[in-house]
Structures are given as C-alpha cells and as structure tokens.
Design an enzyme around this catalytic site. Sequence first.
Site, short mmCIF file in Angstrom:
data_model
loop_
_atom_site.label_atom_id
_atom_site.label_comp_id
_atom_site.label_asym_id
_atom_site.label_seq_id
_atom_site.Cartn_x
_atom_site.Cartn_y
_atom_site.Cartn_z
N ASP A 1 0.86 -1.18 0.00
CA ASP A 1 0.00 0.00 0.00
C ASP A 1 0.90 1.23 0.00
O ASP A 1 1.60 1.50 0.98
CB ASP A 1 -0.91 -0.01 1.23
CG ASP A 1 -1.91 1.15 1.22
OD1 ASP A 1 -2.29 1.58 0.11
OD2 ASP A 1 -2.31 1.61 2.30
N GLU B 1 4.93 4.86 3.72
CA GLU B 1 4.42 6.20 4.01
C GLU B 1 5.55 7.21 3.94
O GLU B 1 6.58 7.06 4.59
CB GLU B 1 3.78 6.23 5.42
CG GLU B 1 3.27 7.59 5.85
CD GLU B 1 2.29 8.20 4.85
OE1 GLU B 1 2.53 9.37 4.44
OE2 GLU B 1 1.32 7.53 4.46
N ASP C 1 -1.64 12.32 -2.47
CA ASP C 1 -1.61 13.78 -2.49
C ASP C 1 -1.91 14.28 -3.89
O ASP C 1 -1.27 13.86 -4.86
CB ASP C 1 -0.23 14.29 -2.07
CG ASP C 1 0.00 14.17 -0.57
OD1 ASP C 1 -0.97 13.91 0.16
OD2 ASP C 1 1.16 14.33 -0.14
N LYS D 1 -1.62 22.19 -8.33
CA LYS D 1 -1.04 23.10 -9.31
C LYS D 1 -0.31 22.31 -10.41
O LYS D 1 0.39 21.34 -10.13
CB LYS D 1 -0.06 24.05 -8.62
CG LYS D 1 -0.72 24.99 -7.62
CD LYS D 1 0.29 25.91 -6.96
CE LYS D 1 -0.39 26.83 -5.96
NZ LYS D 1 0.58 27.71 -5.26
N ASP E 1 -10.48 10.86 -4.35
CA ASP E 1 -11.67 11.71 -4.27
C ASP E 1 -11.49 12.97 -5.09
O ASP E 1 -12.37 13.84 -5.10
CB ASP E 1 -11.99 12.06 -2.80
CG ASP E 1 -10.82 12.72 -2.11
OD1 ASP E 1 -11.01 13.81 -1.53
OD2 ASP E 1 -9.70 12.18 -2.13
#
Length: 317
Positions: free
Chosen positions: A123, A149, A214, A218, A250
């Site tokens: 993941d 992570e 993330d 921009k 999302d």
Amino acid sequence: MAYSSSSSSSRLLLKLQSSSQLMLRLSPFLASSPPPPSSSSISFSANCHVSSSAQSTLQQAHQRSSEMVALEYADLNLSYNLDLGHLRIRQHVNPLSASFSVPAQVPDWNQVFADPMLPLMVDIGCGSGRFLMWLAKRTPKKRNFLGLEIRERGISCLKMQYFLVQIVKRAETWAKDLALNNIHFMFANATISFKQLVESYPGPLVLVSILCPDPHFKKRHHKRRVLQKPLVGAIVDNLMLGGQVFVQSDVLQVALDMRNQFDEVEALKHIDVSNPAMLCDSEGWLLSNPMGIRTEREIHAELEGAKIFRRLYQKQI
C-alpha cells in the site's frame, strides 16, 4: 506541519463540514488523554490559531469522522490510548526534495514477516495503517502486507488538541498490539524505494494499492505526484501474472491521471474485462469498493459528499 496563517487554516477547516450521506460497501475481495484547551482558540503552531467559530465547525466534523472511522475499524479493537485521532488534514510533501531522495533500507524480510514467501500486498501512502491492519487480520497465513508512508510525522487530534505524531511508529505499535506477524510499515518515498524493496522480496507481488494520494493541484507540481512512469513500470514489471493494481481518489483530476497511466499499459486490463460482476458506471469507474473496507480518507470524503473514483487492474500478460 505548521500552518502559516489563521485564514488558510480556517479555509481548510470549513472544508471538513460533513453531510449525512453514507454508502454501503461490498466485500468481494476477500485511555488516557490530555485535558481540553481552556482558551477560545486551539493552536496548530506557535504562530497559528483557529477562531472559536472554526473550532466549533471542526469539532462537529471531527466528531462525525471519528465516529465513522471507529465504526469502520471497530473489530480491530485498537488501544485508543495510542489513538491520536482520525482527522486528516492534507499535508503535501515534496517527494523531489533532497530529504526524500535517499532510498529506504531493505529490511530483513525473515525478521519482519513470519513467512516471507507469502504473496505480498504493498500500500503506497498507507497513512495510519488501519486499512492494511484490517486486511492483515483477515488473512494471517495467506498474505503479507507492506505499508509505505512518505510522511514521517502527521497532524493528529485528541480532544481538540493538535500535535505531531510519528505515523509509522504508531502503526507498528498497533500491529504489535494486535500480534500481526504478516504486516510491516516503512517510512519511504515509493518513487525512490518501491523497486528495490519489491525486487528484494522473496515471494510474489500480488497487489499494489495507491489510495487517495496527495493531489498536488497546481500544474507545475504535478511532477510531485506519486504515480510517475518509473513507478508504473516498477509496479507492472514486478507484479505477478494475475496480480492487481487498485487506485482511487476523491479528486477527479488525480484519478484520471492514474487511470490514463495504467490504461496505457498493455499488460494490464481493467477488472470488468475479466470479471463482469465488477460493475462500473458509464465512465468506467467502479461502483463499489472491492477491498471490503474504506480508508480513513475515503470515509471523510464521503461524509463531505464527495465521489470516490476507483479503478482495479489485473495483469494478464
């Protein structure tokens, strides 16, 4: 992470207002606390404060999100004296900076997993780790799970007090409490470290997930997005025949970016090609979550009324 102005903090907090919308999920894939603040504002950092009205909005949103996350992951029975909150405020990091350019050290797989020959799921951007722990608990002798992570620390909230926590360390502590010997978490930049990590793993790579990464909105920052051609190539090259890639966001623009990159790979086919039971909408997005559990970000986004855009690919050649 420190926010530089109260106005920017307020804008972020107002986005956390939640609706009552809930979504049923399908599953084919398988306390001590500090005192509350006494002032009318809560501090994110030495130079940033949130107004009482924004605090009220945040408190309501946090309560709803916390309740839904706790319900979703109730059977993990985590030690909540370690649970520093469920609220996630996006904290973009620049993976291209020098501080993230050093590859993560390859672990001794015999030390981190009870059986390092089991099929592996990775993941990318595992966050708190609850999502992987939920899966690991259900397949203790069938699959290993590796969470990567890039954030070493994150903002957490407990009784409306905000502070930094060591994300990977907390996840490892939870996994130890649950006596899970088929899961491992690493602080790593997947862009730099994914290839050498999975190539060193002795068992097969069967599943890679990239869930709500993330967005780096921009255009000039799109090069900072986690999914770039080298990572796509490393995933496909190391994925076993029949292995899968699950992506979701999302943010439509991010979902389209991931979709376009994987759609170009000849070896990958979307899951509805081989499994017509996996229903998609008119634009090709999966109608349900195939993992049987939602990530924390997914829960927060759906409470805000956002749509989750999902794709599941399978390696066929």
